[in-house]
Design a protein around this motif. Structure first.
Motif, mmCIF file in Angstrom:
data_model
loop_
_atom_site.group_PDB
_atom_site.id
_atom_site.type_symbol
_atom_site.label_atom_id
_atom_site.label_comp_id
_atom_site.label_asym_id
_atom_site.label_seq_id
_atom_site.Cartn_x
_atom_site.Cartn_y
_atom_site.Cartn_z
ATOM 1 N N HIS B 36 127.976 39.017 -31.487
ATOM 2 C CA HIS B 36 126.884 39.682 -31.214
ATOM 3 C C HIS B 36 126.297 39.015 -30.033
ATOM 4 N N GLU B 38 123.054 38.141 -27.918
ATOM 5 C CA GLU B 38 121.822 38.220 -28.540
ATOM 6 C C GLU B 38 120.702 38.430 -27.306
ATOM 7 N N LYS B 39 120.803 37.580 -26.159
ATOM 8 C CA LYS B 39 120.073 37.450 -25.131
ATOM 9 C C LYS B 39 120.842 37.203 -23.842
ATOM 10 N N SER B 53 125.087 34.251 -27.757
ATOM 11 C CA SER B 53 125.710 34.991 -28.556
ATOM 12 C C SER B 53 126.143 34.173 -30.058
ATOM 13 N N THR B 54 126.467 35.133 -31.023
ATOM 14 C CA THR B 54 126.980 34.626 -32.436
ATOM 15 C C THR B 54 128.147 35.182 -32.521
#
Lengths: 82, 82
Positions: B36, B38-39, B53-54
């Protein structure tokens, strides 16, 4: 006010406690420059640290890091965010 | 699952719309890799983009960026955050 991403190299092996202490050193002096350090992320394997801040200029961000004892190697203004 | 900061160079002049379109291209394919994003933050002046991200691995993060059409130049796992 702008947003800045700065990068520190050469921090191989940095620990969570060391990252926290460095961040707190920034927070302790940032008000003098009207800067705020929001977040920091560290990769101990390659010794890379990223700091996200808001402030009036890249120079002001650097002055905070200098006073806290850890000059940044790069500072990028990041006006675009998603 | 880890957290990753990746860096893209050579994006000089990137606009807010282009950053948003690139991020949406990542979001459209990230689930295939259990990643995912995130920013993201962009510095159009030097052409540098940072993405947070993760995901399960740096390789999975890179595969998402590749499928979205913008391979990262560096990917750092950032297990330490403050």
């Amino acid at each position: 006010m702008g947003m800045y991403m700065d990068v520190h190299h050469g921090m191989t092996g940095i620990t969570g406690d060391q990252l926290r202490a460095a961040h707190e050193a920034d927070l302790a002096v940032e008000k003098e420059e009207n800067v705020h350090f929001e977040k920091a992320w560290a990769d101990p394997a390659t010794g890379t640290v990223y700091c996200l801040s808001t402030g009036p200029s890249a120079e002001a961000v650097q002055r905070v890091h200098e006073r806290a004892g850890h000059t940044a190697d790069e500072i990028h203004e990041v006006p675009l965010t998603v």
